[in-house]
Design a protein around this motif. Structure first.
Motif, PDB file in Angstrom:
ATOM      1  N   MET A   1      16.846  -9.962 -13.964  1.00  0.00           N
ATOM      2  CA  MET A   1      17.034 -11.157 -14.790  1.00  0.00           C
ATOM      3  C   MET A   1      16.981 -12.420 -13.935  1.00  0.00           C
ATOM      4  SD  MET A   1      20.069  -9.547 -17.190  1.00  0.00           S
ATOM      5  CE  MET A   1      20.716 -11.133 -17.681  1.00  0.00           C
ATOM      6  N   GLN A   2      17.646 -12.363 -12.772  1.00  0.00           N
ATOM      7  CA  GLN A   2      17.663 -13.517 -11.873  1.00  0.00           C
ATOM      8  C   GLN A   2      16.256 -13.846 -11.396  1.00  0.00           C
ATOM      9  OE1 GLN A   2      21.029 -14.839 -10.810  1.00  0.00           O
ATOM     10  NE2 GLN A   2      19.630 -16.565 -10.667  1.00  0.00           N
ATOM     11  N   HIS A   3      15.483 -12.821 -11.085  1.00  0.00           N
ATOM     12  CA  HIS A   3      14.110 -13.023 -10.622  1.00  0.00           C
ATOM     13  C   HIS A   3      13.249 -13.645 -11.721  1.00  0.00           C
ATOM     14  CE1 HIS A   3      10.638 -12.197  -8.047  1.00  0.00           C
ATOM     15  NE2 HIS A   3      10.003 -11.759  -9.122  1.00  0.00           N
ATOM     16  N   ALA A   4      13.398 -13.165 -12.943  1.00  0.00           N
ATOM     17  CA  ALA A   4      12.609 -13.689 -14.055  1.00  0.00           C
ATOM     18  C   ALA A   4      12.977 -15.134 -14.373  1.00  0.00           C
ATOM     19  CB  ALA A   4      12.804 -12.812 -15.294  1.00  0.00           C
ATOM     20  N   VAL A   5      14.264 -15.466 -14.300  1.00  0.00           N
ATOM     21  CA  VAL A   5      14.696 -16.842 -14.546  1.00  0.00           C
ATOM     22  C   VAL A   5      14.091 -17.779 -13.509  1.00  0.00           C
ATOM     23  CG1 VAL A   5      16.698 -18.383 -14.461  1.00  0.00           C
ATOM     24  CG2 VAL A   5      16.813 -16.262 -15.773  1.00  0.00           C
ATOM     25  N   TYR A   6      14.059 -17.332 -12.259  1.00  0.00           N
ATOM     26  CA  TYR A   6      13.494 -18.170 -11.195  1.00  0.00           C
ATOM     27  C   TYR A   6      11.985 -18.316 -11.326  1.00  0.00           C
ATOM     28  CZ  TYR A   6      12.227 -19.806  -6.538  1.00  0.00           C
ATOM     29  OH  TYR A   6      11.699 -20.532  -5.507  1.00  0.00           O
ATOM     30  N   MET A   7      11.291 -17.210 -11.602  1.00  0.00           N
ATOM     31  CA  MET A   7       9.833 -17.227 -11.620  1.00  0.00           C
ATOM     32  C   MET A   7       9.269 -17.941 -12.844  1.00  0.00           C
ATOM     33  SD  MET A   7       8.687 -15.825  -8.863  1.00  0.00           S
ATOM     34  CE  MET A   7       6.975 -15.570  -9.314  1.00  0.00           C
ATOM     35  N   TYR A   8       9.851 -17.674 -14.012  1.00  0.00           N
ATOM     36  CA  TYR A   8       9.273 -18.181 -15.252  1.00  0.00           C
ATOM     37  C   TYR A   8      10.245 -18.989 -16.092  1.00  0.00           C
ATOM     38  CZ  TYR A   8       4.714 -16.012 -14.854  1.00  0.00           C
ATOM     39  OH  TYR A   8       3.437 -15.708 -14.445  1.00  0.00           O
ATOM     40  N   ASP A   9      11.357 -19.424 -15.517  1.00  0.00           N
ATOM     41  CA  ASP A   9      12.313 -20.273 -16.235  1.00  0.00           C
ATOM     42  C   ASP A   9      12.683 -19.667 -17.586  1.00  0.00           C
ATOM     43  OD1 ASP A   9      12.518 -22.643 -14.391  1.00  0.00           O
ATOM     44  OD2 ASP A   9      10.366 -22.637 -14.729  1.00  0.00           O
ATOM     45  N   ILE A  10      13.018 -18.384 -17.563  1.00  0.00           N
ATOM     46  CA  ILE A  10      13.439 -17.701 -18.786  1.00  0.00           C
ATOM     47  C   ILE A  10      14.712 -18.360 -19.316  1.00  0.00           C
ATOM     48  CG2 ILE A  10      14.305 -15.515 -19.717  1.00  0.00           C
ATOM     49  CD1 ILE A  10      11.326 -15.476 -19.117  1.00  0.00           C
TER      50      ILE A  10
ATOM     51  N   SER B   1      13.655  -3.580  -3.853  1.00  0.00           N
ATOM     52  CA  SER B   1      14.884  -4.363  -3.774  1.00  0.00           C
ATOM     53  C   SER B   1      14.550  -5.793  -3.391  1.00  0.00           C
ATOM     54  CB  SER B   1      15.830  -3.742  -2.739  1.00  0.00           C
ATOM     55  OG  SER B   1      15.205  -3.683  -1.480  1.00  0.00           O
ATOM     56  N   PRO B   2      15.316  -6.765  -3.917  1.00  0.00           N
ATOM     57  CA  PRO B   2      15.037  -8.164  -3.597  1.00  0.00           C
ATOM     58  C   PRO B   2      15.326  -8.466  -2.137  1.00  0.00           C
ATOM     59  CG  PRO B   2      17.096  -7.950  -4.823  1.00  0.00           C
ATOM     60  CD  PRO B   2      16.447  -6.599  -4.827  1.00  0.00           C
TER      61      PRO B   2
END
Length: 734
Positions: free
Chosen positions: A575-584, A118-119
């Motif tokens: 999705m939120q984590h991926a957008v933050y980490m790799y600017d998806i 969990s985040p």
């Protein structure tokens, strides 16, 4: 390691972890009985993500787990236990490493473990630090704490925030110690603190192992890269040693004529004569050793000059903020650029501290945020087009909008390199940068420049163009961030195959893409996309597999590990984590019905679907990320063509969507005929229509039919488009 003393160190268990002492290596091993570290073996140091890149899929083939001949089951025991010890130096005090124990019981254990994580929130991080009496300073994007690996962590009497060298990301909990360059997850941080307090240590020492050492082939690859880096750097020439005439030509070729050689020397820029490239170094923050290089070459294409960048190591491992090595701890203001030549221009014209992002406007890796924490003001001047402008606003969120200022692209505010060549005042442009933060209510006066920018740059506003589907560009005009696309089609028509090529086309052009395939597994999906990428089947050409797989690895493409039904909350968190980490910037959900979980059992399925669609709509808008939803149609008569109303569920899906695409397949009815794509909704400019597709089984690709049947636009009030190939009125034809 081969054997361990069976005695306990300390009293009993440290949380859920057992501690053994190695009688052979003088090393402490922490066995996580909950298999927490297993996700580290499968994913590296980032254990909080629930997605993985194509590189991980390719690595499965090359680094399969060892098999126990006696039982025929893969073992999770690390290879370096039995072989030589890790190459990291051991201190006189025992160093620490996080390992695992036991055997794999599930074929899909990776997905099972990742889906249970969990985040963490910044509130939880603060509460934990207070409970452990660890002093901390609240920074812009990170929390600053004393290093766990040097000095005294729990000495609060003389704690000064300037001496805090460990940074914890407020969004993910990932940490980086700038003093030792050790990094890890939030779980790693907690484990380290527990060990320190249990054993009464002041620190863990700089030689602690927080992740599993690389495999032999990974270590060999790194050594080869470093050797190549050193060879290129040694052969590269300082501009003071290059002939004056050649220096003038090189500067003209890269558009840096007004950049003096003194600036190039200050920033350690060299010239590699064999490839006629500028060489930009990457120096370690810790000891200023050379870690990598970026070579910038110029290629002539008619009257246009294209600049090609090559990095060592490859882009996924290249985390260099060029220019950082000349900055001091007293600097409080910074200019952030997207290209190294722009950094040279800003340094030349203003003398302001300036660094360049390693991957331009495509990504700002969170790993770099700790190095930018000292700056109270950051001016983002990333380029001269709208793509750079959008990236500036996204990056400002990561950096904390309160300290960020943005340079708006315009005729009198081009990129720094062009501004210097035009003789503009770069210092004045930096001072006129607008604040990134704004109030909730604005007037047209604050919006007029944005409106003008969209009117003056229609082609850029329309988005990224498809190369494999030129007819789609004539209807949708392009792929834009922040939109929601709904895609549907009959069962068996090839929806997944089409949408995979649809997204692959954009990914090849640099659109960071995250795939959520809930219907078919990721290996099968990756096989389809690799075949489409190579434009040929590879099952009978296995000797070419590694060549195409290596090229495919470099795409900014990632996959969620979910499969089957899952709650919308867990999917959105990922999705939120991926957008933050790799600017998806593009997320595909295939498909909506398969992913919907069981949390809505108390309501009917249509209300549950409406809620999920609304959640994805909000995510796309809030994160400026394009979301493509694949939705099955409702049951229709085979003889009827699908319409917008054919989408399963209520009308909310089509109402919330910016674009509705329908894959029509007449051959499912007649046994013959062609597939064609229908644009049934287009909120951007209203153009609707159809164009034929032809499926090529050998390459699993679709392409526009080169026959007489062409793109056909229809009016928005037309009841239904005609089948491509049938006559249409001249007014409706393009």
């Amino acid at each position: 390691m081969t054997e361990f003393d069976k005695g306990w160190l300390g009293s009993g268990r440290l949380g859920s972890m057992r501690v053994y002492r190695s009688s052979e290596e003088n090393m402490l091993c922490l066995f996580d009985c909950g298999c927490r570290a297993l996700s580290g073996i499968l994913q590296g140091s980032n254990r909080s993500r629930r997605w993985y890149s194509i590189a991980d899929l390719a690595r499965k083939r090359r680094t399969a787990p060892p098999v126990n001949p006696g039982r025929g089951k893969p073992s999770t025991t690390l290879a370096w236990w039995r072989g030589p010890p890790p190459s990291a130096p051991l201190s006189t005090t025992p160093s620490l490493c996080f390992c695992i124990k036991g055997s794999v019981k599930s074929k899909d254990l990776k997905a099972d473990l990742l889906s249970t994580i969990s985040p963490v929130t910044v509130t939880e991080i603060r509460q934990y630090l207070r409970s452990k009496v660890i002093p901390f300073h609240d920074g812009y994007s990170c929390l600053h704490v004393p290093s766990l690996f040097v000095g005294k962590v729990f000495d609060t009497g003389k704690a000064e925030k300037e001496t805090f060298t460990l940074f914890i990301d407020k969004t993910t909990g990932q940490f980086l110690c700038k003093e030792t360059l050790l990094e890890g997850s939030w779980e790693d941080f907690q484990d380290c603190v527990e060990v320190m307090q249990k054993e009464g240590r002041e620190n863990l020492g700089p030689d602690v192992l927080l992740k599993v050492p690389e495999s032999d082939w990974e270590r060999s690859e790194q050594e080869m890269d470093l050797k190549e880096v050193q060879q290129i750097w040694n052969k590269a020439m300082a501009f003071a040693d290059v002939e004056e005439e050649e220096t003038r030509l090189v500067k003209a070729m890269f558009g840096i004529t007004k950049v003096p050689s003194l600036t190039l020397k200050k920033l350690s820029v060299k010239y590699f004569k064999p490839t006629k490239s500028l060489v930009f170094p990457w120096f370690s923050w810790r000891d200023s050793s050379l870690k990598g290089l970026k070579l910038l070459s110029a290629e002539q294409d008619g009257r246009q000059v294209n600049y090609v960048a090559t990095t060592l190591p490859k882009p996924s491992g290249y985390h260099n903020l060029f220019g950082l090595h000349v900055l001091t701890r007293k600097d409080t203001a910074l200019v952030l650029t997207g290209k190294e030549t722009d950094c040279l221009a800003v340094t030349t014209a203003t003398g302001l501290p300036c660094v360049c992002l390693p991957r331009g406007v495509s990504c700002l890796p969170p790993l770099l945020l700790p190095y930018l924490e000292q700056f109270k003001k950051i001016t983002l001047w990333l380029g001269s087009d709208l793509l750079s402008w959008e990236a500036s606003k996204i990056f400002a969120r990561k950096l904390n909008v309160k300290r960020c200022f943005l340079v708006r692209p315009g005729d009198q505010q081009p990129c720094p390199r062009e501004a210097l060549a035009m003789g503009l005042n770069l210092g004045k442009i930096v001072k006129s940068a607008i604040p990134a933060s704004h109030k909730s209510i604005v007037s047209f006066r604050q919006l007029r420049d944005d409106v003008f920018g969209e009117l003056a740059n229609v082609d850029q506003v329309s988005g990224i163009k498809w190369r494999r589907f030129p007819d789609l560009n004539k209807l949708l005009k392009g792929h834009r961030k922040g939109e929601l696309t709904v895609f549907t089609g009959p069962t068996g028509s090839g929806k997944t195959t089409f949408i995979s090529e649809f997204t692959l086309d954009l990914c090849i052009q640099g659109v960071n893409t995250l795939w959520g395939s809930f219907e078919i597994n990721n290996v099968r999906l990756a096989k389809i996309m690799l075949t489409q990428f190579a434009m040929q089947r590879l099952d009978d050409q296995l000797e070419n597999y590694d060549e195409w797989a290596d090229k495919f690895e470099n795409l900014p493409l990632f996959f969620m590990t979910f499969h089957g039904q899952h709650s919308i909350k867990s999917v959105i968190d990922t999705m939120q984590h991926a957008v933050y980490m790799y600017d998806i910037s593009h997320i595909v959900i295939d498909n909506l019905q398969f992913m919907m979980g069981h949390e809505h059992l108390s309501v009917d399925k249509f209300s549950a679907q409406d809620y999920v669609v609304g959640t994805f709509r909000k995510f796309a808008t809030d994160n400026n990320c394009h979301v493509t939803l694949v939705i099955h149609p409702r049951k229709e008569e085979d003889a009827k063509e699908l319409q917008t109303a054919s989408i399963f569920g209520t009308a909310k899906a089509s109402q919330e969507a910016d674009n509705v695409l329908i894959l029509q397949d007449r051959k499912l009815v007649s046994g013959q005929g062609k597939r064609y794509l229908q644009v049934a909704k287009n909120r951007f400019d209203g153009d609707l229509g159809t164009f034929p597709l032809e499926f090529k089984k050998a390459s699993l690709t679709f392409s526009a039919v080169k026959a007489k049947a062409k793109l056909r636009k229809v009016k928005e009030d037309d009841p239904a488009p005609e089948t491509p190939g049938k006559p249409a009125s001249a007014k409706e034809k393009k």
